[in-house]
Design an enzyme around this catalytic site. Structure first.
Site, PDB file in Angstrom:
ATOM      1  N   HIS A  57       0.932  -1.140  -0.231  1.00  0.00           N
ATOM      2  CA  HIS A  57      -0.138  -0.067   0.031  1.00  0.00           C
ATOM      3  C   HIS A  57       0.810   1.276   0.016  1.00  0.00           C
ATOM      4  O   HIS A  57       0.376   2.384   0.329  1.00  0.00           O
ATOM      5  CB  HIS A  57      -1.027  -0.033   1.246  1.00  0.00           C
ATOM      6  CG  HIS A  57      -1.836  -1.216   1.495  1.00  0.00           C
ATOM      7  ND1 HIS A  57      -2.648  -1.712   0.609  1.00  0.00           N
ATOM      8  CD2 HIS A  57      -2.119  -2.111   2.472  1.00  0.00           C
ATOM      9  CE1 HIS A  57      -3.185  -2.772   0.872  1.00  0.00           C
ATOM     10  NE2 HIS A  57      -2.580  -3.151   2.017  1.00  0.00           N
ATOM     11  N   HIS A 219      -6.828  -4.522  -1.048  1.00  0.00           N
ATOM     12  CA  HIS A 219      -6.246  -5.649  -0.988  1.00  0.00           C
ATOM     13  C   HIS A 219      -6.324  -6.611  -2.398  1.00  0.00           C
ATOM     14  O   HIS A 219      -5.989  -7.788  -2.189  1.00  0.00           O
ATOM     15  CB  HIS A 219      -6.484  -6.772   0.123  1.00  0.00           C
ATOM     16  CG  HIS A 219      -6.075  -5.911   1.443  1.00  0.00           C
ATOM     17  ND1 HIS A 219      -7.004  -4.957   2.187  1.00  0.00           N
ATOM     18  CD2 HIS A 219      -4.920  -5.731   2.020  1.00  0.00           C
ATOM     19  CE1 HIS A 219      -6.319  -4.544   3.080  1.00  0.00           C
ATOM     20  NE2 HIS A 219      -5.126  -4.949   3.170  1.00  0.00           N
TER      21      HIS A 219
END
Lengths: 333, 208
Positions: A57, A219
């Site tokens: 991320h 995700h």
């Protein structure tokens, strides 16, 4: 899928070593525990902010370690939460005596691992408060889900609460502010492509060339529905409307508007999206107090974006404007 | 009856089985999760299987506690705390035992499964590992209660776990990342119920 890797198994540790080499003035890393620590931490008498989550991320969370934001970030494997040992090590490493605030995105694994770490930290005498972010309106908040996911608001929260900690607010005040920010922010995202976890080697979900996935998380998990790709103005409306409606934003209110790239969408397109978002907000009579556009909470090389709106008061804007000096976010003196 | 060597053989068999099925677990997780269950479980159980060579354990419960702590610190995600808690709690009722009977293992299994529920707050039908563990526990207790030896009761538990695992396919997930998919989670077997079944099947092959 082509990737710049040595061994996929080493990607997290090698990236951390690279961060340390690139930003020696801002941070140091603990490669054993896979931690990014603020240079000079612990800061005596200051509430320490610790966050963390799966890798993939970036710049979240390690890129937000530094003055005015986080004291430590725990890096899990790609898309996998960090483990209690790591979180405990980070917590004890940066505690400056004023307690530690855990900032946790609402995913089952992150919440469980941070909970176990907080139990262990309490046993070793460190005062810990935890705040869980859950701003993703794509997920129904009901007994039938794990609750809303923590996404874009996490970035804004880390900045605002980081400033509060930097100016000496105590742990209870920082935790209360963090909960207030989370309560006033909502997000919604779309993907144009999937992403590929290095160890898995192939895309997490399939999406045809003319399709978009509405309501994705960060995700690579599929979203709520797959639809035909539409022009940016229509996509912006699909993102802004549910956020405005869920927040109950009314004419005359002020927000921080955040258009976030998922990692694979150029800034050119993100600014097209921001333009549409700004136009929609103006039409709704909502004032944009501050804005943020760029790749801040990504999902590897996924193409797409999310829109986060945070209803702000003067205090939040003041803390937003306060100096910050991290690899990922930097402004002020 | 199962001694420390048998428990170490169980963990070695878990590691072998999870490693052999790692790609399948990741495939299942790709459908309704985030495509990492196989690699995470493989990393964790490989570390657990290595424990027997790294350390001399004085008792079954000390060994199982170390397995639990190792899973917590190596697996990550939700599976780490959940499987870690399972083995930590499993160890409790076996504290005084050097050779575990069916009755003792039943108490341990109940403690382990209750630990998973306490940590994950899952209920039957949520499409989680509990949907394999819960019928396995029930079948084990029923078999042991009617006089079955450990191996026989574990065979019944493994069969029940497999049925529970298969039954997760049409379920709509209500816990974990798959719950974000809502109705779209139906039609896919749950990865957690699948790995749980592998662990119980490994027990049936090694603990006797």
């Amino acid at each position: 899928m082509k990737k710049l890797l040595n061994d996929p198994a080493d990607v997290v540790v090698e990236a951390l070593a690279g961060m340390a080499a690139a930003h020696p003035d801002h941070l140091r890393v603990d490669l054993d525990h896979k931690l990014v620590l603020r240079a000079g931490a612990p800061v005596s008498g200051k509430v320490a902010l610790v966050s963390g989550g799966g890798s993939g991320h970036e710049p979240l969370h390690g890129g937000f370690v530094g003055r005015g934001m986080l004291d430590a970030a725990c890096a899990g494997e790609v898309f996998t939460s960090p483990v209690p040992d790591q979180i405990l090590a980070a917590t004890t490493a940066v505690d400056g005596g004023a307690g530690v605030l855990h900032i946790v995105k609402n995913y089952t694994g992150d919440v469980m691992n941070f909970e176990m770490a907080a139990e262990l930290a309490a046993e070793s005498g460190v005062q810990v408060e935890a705040v869980v972010t859950d701003d993703d309106v794509a997920v129904q908040d009901s007994l039938f889900t794990a609750g809303r996911r923590g996404v874009g608001v996490t970035v804004l929260l880390e900045k605002i609460v980081g400033a509060a900690a930097e100016e000496g607010q105590d742990l209870a005040a920082c935790a209360e502010l963090a909960r207030r920010v989370n309560a006033q922010g909502r997000s919604m995202g779309i993907a144009l492509t999937s992403c590929t976890v290095p160890a898995a080697g192939k895309p997490t979900f399939e999406l045809a060339d003319d399709e978009m996935e509405i309501g994705i998380g960060i995700h690579g998990e599929p979203g709520r529905s797959t639809e035909k790709l539409a022009p940016a103005r229509d996509v912006a409306a699909r993102l802004v409307e549910p956020v405005v409606s869920d927040l109950g934003l009314e004419r005359g209110e002020s927000v921080i508007a955040f258009v976030n790239g998922m990692g694979g969408t150029p800034l050119l397109e993100l600014y097209v999206m921001y333009g549409e978002v700004a136009r929609l907000l103006e039409e709704a009579g909502i004032t944009v107090a501050r804005s943020l556009v760029g790749n801040y909470i990504t999902s590897l090389e996924m193409a797409g974006c999310s829109v986060t709106l945070l209803r702000v008061d003067e205090e939040m804007v003041r803390l937003w404007d306060a100096p910050v000096d991290t690899p990922g976010l930097r402004w002020g003196g | 009856m199962a001694d420390l060597t048998a428990f170490q053989a169980w963990i070695a068999a878990c590691s072998e089985s999870i490693t052999a099925h790692a790609d399948d677990l990741t495939e299942l997780d790709r459908a309704i999760g985030d495509a990492d269950h196989g690699s995470n479980m493989k990393r964790g159980l490989t570390a657990c299987a290595a424990l027997a060579d790294q350390e001399d354990f004085s008792s079954i419960d000390a060994y199982l506690k170390k397995v639990g702590m190792t899973l917590v610190s190596t697996v990550g995600g939700a599976s780490g705390p959940l499987y870690g808690t399972f083995f930590l709690r499993l160890a409790g009722p076996l504290a005084a035992s050097e050779d575990v009977s069916a009755r003792e293992f039943g108490q341990a299994l109940r403690a382990g499964v209750e630990g998973i529920v306490a940590r994950g707050k899952a209920e039957a039908g949520d499409k989680t590992m509990y949907d394999a563990f819960s019928p396995a526990l029930e079948a084990f207790e029923s078999a042991a209660g009617s006089g079955s030896e450990l191996a026989e009761a574990l065979r019944a538990a493994a069969d029940a776990a497999a049925q529970g695992r298969d039954a997760t396919e049409p379920m709509v997930a209500r816990k974990g990342r798959a719950s974000y998919l809502g109705e779209r989670s139906a039609g896919h077997q749950d990865p957690g119920a699948t790995s749980a079944t592998l662990l119980i099947e490994a027990a049936a092959k090694t603990l006797s």
